[in-house]
Design an enzyme around this catalytic site. Sequence first.
Site, PDB file in Angstrom:
ATOM      1  N   THR A 188       0.867  -0.220  -5.451  1.00 40.52           N
ATOM      2  CA  THR A 188       0.342   1.047  -5.948  1.00 40.52           C
ATOM      3  C   THR A 188       1.458   2.095  -6.043  1.00 40.52           C
ATOM      4  O   THR A 188       2.586   1.865  -5.622  1.00 40.52           O
ATOM      5  CB  THR A 188      -0.771   1.569  -5.036  1.00 40.52           C
ATOM      6  OG1 THR A 188      -0.255   1.735  -3.705  1.00 40.52           O
ATOM      7  CG2 THR A 188      -1.941   0.598  -4.995  1.00 40.52           C
ATOM      8  N   SER A 189       1.135   3.226  -6.629  1.00 40.57           N
ATOM      9  CA  SER A 189       1.974   4.438  -6.728  1.00 40.57           C
ATOM     10  C   SER A 189       2.947   4.423  -7.895  1.00 40.57           C
ATOM     11  O   SER A 189       3.736   5.343  -8.047  1.00 40.57           O
ATOM     12  CB  SER A 189       2.745   4.720  -5.434  1.00 40.57           C
ATOM     13  OG  SER A 189       3.952   3.975  -5.364  1.00 40.57           O
ATOM     14  N   MET A 236       0.854  -1.195   0.000  1.00 37.50           N
ATOM     15  CA  MET A 236       0.000   0.000   0.000  1.00 37.50           C
ATOM     16  C   MET A 236       0.890   1.244   0.000  1.00 37.50           C
ATOM     17  O   MET A 236       1.166   1.831   1.038  1.00 37.50           O
ATOM     18  CB  MET A 236      -0.921  -0.018   1.224  1.00 37.50           C
ATOM     19  CG  MET A 236      -1.730  -1.288   1.367  1.00 37.50           C
ATOM     20  SD  MET A 236      -2.795  -1.299   2.841  1.00 37.50           S
ATOM     21  CE  MET A 236      -1.552  -1.355   4.149  1.00 37.50           C
ATOM     22  N   ASP A 237       1.305   1.675  -1.171  1.00 30.81           N
ATOM     23  CA  ASP A 237       2.301   2.739  -1.280  1.00 30.81           C
ATOM     24  C   ASP A 237       1.682   4.025  -1.814  1.00 30.81           C
ATOM     25  O   ASP A 237       0.824   3.988  -2.694  1.00 30.81           O
ATOM     26  CB  ASP A 237       3.420   2.280  -2.228  1.00 30.81           C
ATOM     27  CG  ASP A 237       4.627   3.191  -2.189  1.00 30.81           C
ATOM     28  OD1 ASP A 237       4.841   3.860  -1.159  1.00 30.81           O
ATOM     29  OD2 ASP A 237       5.367   3.238  -3.189  1.00 30.81           O
ATOM     30  N   GLY A 238       2.126   5.153  -1.275  1.00 22.73           N
ATOM     31  CA  GLY A 238       1.739   6.441  -1.834  1.00 22.73           C
ATOM     32  C   GLY A 238       0.933   7.342  -0.926  1.00 22.73           C
ATOM     33  O   GLY A 238       0.468   8.393  -1.368  1.00 22.73           O
TER      34      GLY A 238
END
Length: 306
Positions: free
Chosen positions: A253-254, A81-83
Site C-alpha cells: 500500500t501507499s 502494510m505501508d502508510g
Amino acid sequence: MLSLRVPTPTSFRRLHAGRSRLSRDCLISYSPSFVNRGVRLRVRSTKSEVVFTPTEEEEEEVTLPEELQPELMPKHVAIIMDGNGRWAKNQGLQPWDGHRAGVEALKEIVELSGRWGLQVLTVFAFSTDNWIRPRIEIDFLFSLFERSLKSEFQTLAKNNVRISIIGDSSKLPKTLLRLINEVEEATKNNTRFQLIVAVGYSGKYDVLQACRGIAQRVKDGEIDVDEIDEGLIEQELETNCTEFPYPDLLIRTSGELRVSNFLLWQLAYTELFFAQELWPDFGRSGYIEALMSFQQRQRRFGGRKS
C-alpha cells in the site's frame, strides 16, 4: 421465541451486516459470520423472533464477492502494510494514531482472507530496518502489538486460525516473547487459515540465518557441502512454518513501488500489486481490486504457454 434452522436464501449471501424494516412491527437483521462463512438472519416482531442460520453444508461454503473466481484465488497473500505515519499526518494526528488505525485495517483483511478461503496471509509488521526509528515509537509499536495479540488471540483461535511470528526475536520485549510462544503453541494445530506476522524481519536476515544454519550443519557433519541446494535453503528459511511458503500475491500500500527487504527469496515468482491507498484506508474494495488483478494474470514461472 421461535428458532428455525433452514438453508440460507441465496439472495442474502452477499449482504453486509445491517438491518431492514419489513413492516412497522417486523425488523430483519443480518450479519455475515467469519466462523460459519454464512449469514445469520434474525426476524423480530412483537409476537415472535425467528433465527435463520446456515446449514452445516453452507457453513463450509466460501462466500466470495461476485467479482472473484474461486478457482483462481491465491493460496498465500503477503502484504507490506505501508502508510500509517502519512495517514496520521494527513489527518492532523500523531504517528501512533496511524498505527492504531492500521491495526483496525489489518483486522478487516484477516477476516476477509479467512472468509474468502485463503490459506495463508503474511503481513510485514516491523522490519529490522525500522530499529532506527525513535525509541518512543518503537516502544509504542511493540506495546500495541502485544495488546492486539492478547485481545484477538481467543477469537482467532476459536476460528481455527494458526498464528505464526517470524523474524529476529532477540531484541523483542520479554513479555511479548512469552505471549508469542503461548499463542504459537496454542494455535499450532489449527488448520483453517494461517496468519504469519513478520516482526523484526527482513529478507536479507532470513537468507543470512538460513546460511548460518546450513553452515552449522555442515560443521557438525550432518550434511555435506555437495548436498546444499535450493530445497535445503528453503527448509531453513523462516517461512518453513507454513505449507505454502511462497506468496502468490504481494500487495504493498501507499503507492511505493518496492519490496523493501521483505521475503526476498520467497518472492521469486510472486505477482506484485501496488495500491495507492495508505494502509489504514485499504479495505474490502482495495483487497478485491488486488485479487481481481491477480486473477487476470498468466503465471508461467519461466515457461511459455503455446
